[in-house]
Design a protein around this motif. Structure first.
Motif, short mmCIF file in Angstrom:
data_model
loop_
_atom_site.label_atom_id
_atom_site.label_comp_id
_atom_site.label_asym_id
_atom_site.label_seq_id
_atom_site.Cartn_x
_atom_site.Cartn_y
_atom_site.Cartn_z
N CYS A 115 -38.56 -5.40 1.22
CA CYS A 115 -37.55 -5.58 0.61
C CYS A 115 -36.94 -7.50 0.95
CB CYS A 115 -36.33 -4.99 1.02
SG CYS A 115 -36.79 -3.19 -0.09
N ARG A 116 -37.80 -8.22 2.26
CA ARG A 116 -36.84 -9.39 2.67
C ARG A 116 -38.10 -10.19 2.48
NH1 ARG A 116 -33.41 -6.82 1.19
NH2 ARG A 116 -32.37 -4.82 2.34
N HIS A 117 -37.71 -11.53 2.04
CA HIS A 117 -38.77 -12.61 2.53
C HIS A 117 -38.90 -13.48 3.61
CE1 HIS A 117 -37.63 -12.09 -1.86
NE2 HIS A 117 -38.24 -12.93 -1.93
N HIS A 118 -39.84 -13.98 4.40
CA HIS A 118 -40.02 -14.54 6.08
C HIS A 118 -38.57 -15.04 5.97
CE1 HIS A 118 -41.77 -16.27 8.75
NE2 HIS A 118 -41.19 -17.75 8.61
N PRO A 119 -38.13 -15.13 6.72
CA PRO A 119 -38.33 -14.73 8.44
C PRO A 119 -38.26 -13.02 9.02
CG PRO A 119 -36.69 -16.05 8.70
CD PRO A 119 -36.65 -16.19 7.70
N ALA A 120 -37.47 -12.63 7.41
CA ALA A 120 -36.82 -11.23 7.92
C ALA A 120 -37.69 -9.86 7.49
CB ALA A 120 -35.60 -11.34 7.44
N GLY A 121 -38.78 -10.55 6.62
CA GLY A 121 -40.29 -9.55 6.23
C GLY A 121 -40.97 -10.37 5.31
N THR A 122 -41.72 -8.75 4.64
CA THR A 122 -43.03 -9.27 4.54
C THR A 122 -43.30 -10.04 2.74
OG1 THR A 122 -43.42 -7.06 3.93
CG2 THR A 122 -43.91 -8.23 5.97
N ARG A 123 -41.96 -10.07 2.03
CA ARG A 123 -42.18 -9.80 0.92
C ARG A 123 -42.28 -11.07 0.51
NH1 ARG A 123 -37.74 -9.33 -3.30
NH2 ARG A 123 -38.60 -9.63 -5.84
N SER A 124 -43.16 -10.87 -0.52
CA SER A 124 -43.61 -12.30 -1.31
C SER A 124 -43.26 -12.89 -1.93
CB SER A 124 -45.26 -12.28 -1.98
OG SER A 124 -45.99 -13.41 -2.32
N LEU A 125 -42.58 -14.50 -2.96
CA LEU A 125 -41.88 -14.47 -3.36
C LEU A 125 -41.77 -14.88 -4.72
CD1 LEU A 125 -39.13 -16.48 -3.51
CD2 LEU A 125 -40.09 -18.34 -2.57
N GLY A 126 -41.35 -13.98 -5.54
CA GLY A 126 -42.21 -14.22 -6.59
C GLY A 126 -41.97 -15.38 -7.68
N GLY A 127 -41.57 -15.96 -7.65
CA GLY A 127 -41.64 -17.01 -8.55
C GLY A 127 -40.81 -16.72 -10.21
N PRO A 128 -41.42 -17.81 -11.03
CA PRO A 128 -39.97 -17.36 -12.14
C PRO A 128 -40.90 -16.21 -13.01
CG PRO A 128 -41.53 -18.98 -12.56
CD PRO A 128 -42.06 -18.59 -10.60
N VAL A 129 -40.90 -14.72 -12.36
CA VAL A 129 -40.59 -13.75 -13.27
C VAL A 129 -39.09 -12.90 -13.17
CG1 VAL A 129 -42.61 -13.41 -12.13
CG2 VAL A 129 -41.18 -12.52 -10.80
N ARG A 130 -39.21 -11.91 -13.62
CA ARG A 130 -37.85 -11.45 -14.15
C ARG A 130 -37.18 -11.63 -12.95
NH1 ARG A 130 -35.04 -9.92 -16.57
NH2 ARG A 130 -34.48 -7.53 -15.98
N ALA A 131 -36.96 -10.73 -11.83
CA ALA A 131 -36.00 -10.44 -10.51
C ALA A 131 -35.41 -12.28 -10.51
CB ALA A 131 -37.13 -10.11 -9.09
N GLU A 132 -36.03 -13.16 -10.94
CA GLU A 132 -35.28 -14.32 -11.11
C GLU A 132 -33.96 -14.74 -11.53
OE1 GLU A 132 -37.24 -19.11 -10.54
OE2 GLU A 132 -37.94 -18.28 -12.01
N LEU A 133 -34.46 -14.03 -13.12
CA LEU A 133 -33.75 -14.46 -14.21
C LEU A 133 -32.17 -13.82 -13.04
CD1 LEU A 133 -35.31 -13.35 -17.33
CD2 LEU A 133 -34.76 -15.79 -15.89
N ARG A 134 -32.26 -12.82 -12.43
CA ARG A 134 -31.34 -11.79 -12.11
C ARG A 134 -30.20 -12.23 -11.16
NH1 ARG A 134 -27.90 -10.04 -16.15
NH2 ARG A 134 -27.53 -8.15 -15.54
N LEU A 135 -31.56 -12.74 -9.77
CA LEU A 135 -31.32 -12.41 -8.63
C LEU A 135 -31.22 -14.33 -7.87
CD1 LEU A 135 -32.49 -8.95 -7.29
CD2 LEU A 135 -30.31 -9.75 -8.05
N GLY A 136 -32.10 -15.43 -8.79
CA GLY A 136 -32.16 -15.78 -8.72
C GLY A 136 -33.84 -16.61 -7.63
N SER A 137 -33.71 -18.17 -6.92
CA SER A 137 -34.51 -17.94 -6.00
C SER A 137 -34.74 -18.41 -4.91
CB SER A 137 -35.73 -19.13 -7.55
OG SER A 137 -34.90 -20.72 -7.44
N VAL A 138 -33.57 -18.71 -4.57
CA VAL A 138 -33.63 -18.88 -3.21
C VAL A 138 -33.80 -17.19 -2.11
CG1 VAL A 138 -31.95 -19.11 -1.53
CG2 VAL A 138 -31.93 -20.44 -3.75
N PRO A 139 -34.98 -17.69 -1.82
CA PRO A 139 -35.44 -16.22 -0.70
C PRO A 139 -33.82 -15.55 -0.05
CG PRO A 139 -37.11 -17.79 -0.32
CD PRO A 139 -35.91 -18.07 -1.03
N ALA A 140 -33.26 -15.96 0.84
CA ALA A 140 -32.09 -15.01 1.63
C ALA A 140 -31.19 -14.48 0.25
CB ALA A 140 -31.90 -16.45 2.39
N GLU A 141 -30.82 -15.20 -0.48
CA GLU A 141 -30.25 -15.07 -1.86
C GLU A 141 -30.30 -13.89 -1.99
OE1 GLU A 141 -28.63 -18.32 -3.97
OE2 GLU A 141 -27.60 -19.19 -2.56
N ILE A 142 -31.42 -13.89 -2.53
CA ILE A 142 -32.36 -12.75 -3.18
C ILE A 142 -32.33 -11.10 -2.05
CG2 ILE A 142 -34.70 -11.37 -3.55
CD1 ILE A 142 -35.64 -14.85 -4.36
#
Length: 263
Positions: A115-142
């Motif tokens: 569920c977490r991006h680097h360095p806290a986890g293994t999630r790949s940054l999705g880019g301009p897909v559904r999640a970005e519209l609701r949660l942003g594009s800054v990994p730590a904020e997501i």
């Protein structure tokens, strides 16, 4: 890629504050029905990607239906602690995942890291897909806006409960009472022979979660049971399911039409 920022952390923050939350369960693959239920005022809508009929191709449509009303957070129960499935669910726009059949701290850590991006986890940054519209594009904020919830459903999970609840980054544990009661010796869900054992396990789970400062939820059959469990120390409760209520309502109307309604 342009950075998109959303200042309100929403559901995940409320969960981490252990606010009382009430949700509803979706088993049917019907975005139209999901959209209608999502406008009723539940804090979250859980979409069942494990036992329900909504599988990965339908997850995005379900999250779109929830978001369309702007009232509830959409969660997806993934089939297992599989980082790929967790990533797909979150990229579909889910505000969190519910991971079933987690039996030990290692599986809990795998779920959290997915569920977490680097360095806290293994999630790949999705880019301009559904999640970005609701949660942003800054990994730590997501990461701050996504909840990781793991289910306690087995005797093995109870044995490792303290370590599971101590998992860094875990937001909540969630009781699957049907599977847990079977693991504790019930012959069927609701078997009175296992009722006391189940209640003792539920008290232990709520107390352990509270000690570790994380939320604790449970699935319940109706609103009255949700109120009861919240009063007992659970911090969130999910009410029944769309398919159950559809059958109950249809049955009640049939009985009334044929004059069979209870006096």
């Amino acid at each position: 890629m342009t950075s998109v920022s959303h200042p309100d952390p929403g559901f995940a923050a409320r969960l981490r504050r252990r606010e009382p939350l009430v949700g509803y369960w979706i088993s049917l693959d019907s975005p139209v029905a999901t959209e209608r239920i999502a406008g009723l005022g539940y804090d979250y809508i859980g979409v069942d990607g494990q036992h329900g009929v909504t599988h990965q191709p339908g997850w995005q449509a379900a999250m779109l239906a929830v978001d369309a009303r702007g009232r509830s957070a959409g969660l997806i129960r993934v089939p297992s602690a599989d980082p790929v499935a967790i990533g797909v669910a979150l990229d579909s726009g889910a505000r969190g995942v519910i991971v079933p059949m987690v039996e030990n701290a290692e599986q809990a850590r795998t779920s959290v890291r997915a569920c977490r991006h680097h360095p806290a986890g293994t999630r790949s940054l999705g880019g301009p897909v559904r999640a970005e519209l609701r949660l942003g594009s800054v990994p730590a904020e997501i990461d701050d806006r996504v909840a990781c919830i793991v289910m306690i459903e087995t005797a093995t999970a109870l044995d490792d409960l303290d370590a599971i609840c101590a998992t860094e980054g875990l937001d909540a544990v969630y009781v699957g009472p049907a599977d847990l009661s079977a693991a504790l010796g019930a012959r069927w869900f609701g078997d009175p022979a296992a009722a006391d054992t189940l209640e003792a396990a539920l008290r232990r789970i709520t107390e352990t979660a509270r000690r570790h400062g994380i939320a604790c939820g449970i699935h319940v059959p109706d609103g009255e049971s949700a109120a009861k469990r919240l009063a007992e120390g659970f911090t969130f409760a999910t009410v029944s399911s769309d398919i159950t209520h559809l059958q109950q309502a249809a049955t009640a109307h049939l009985r009334a039409a044929r004059g069979l309604a209870d006096a």
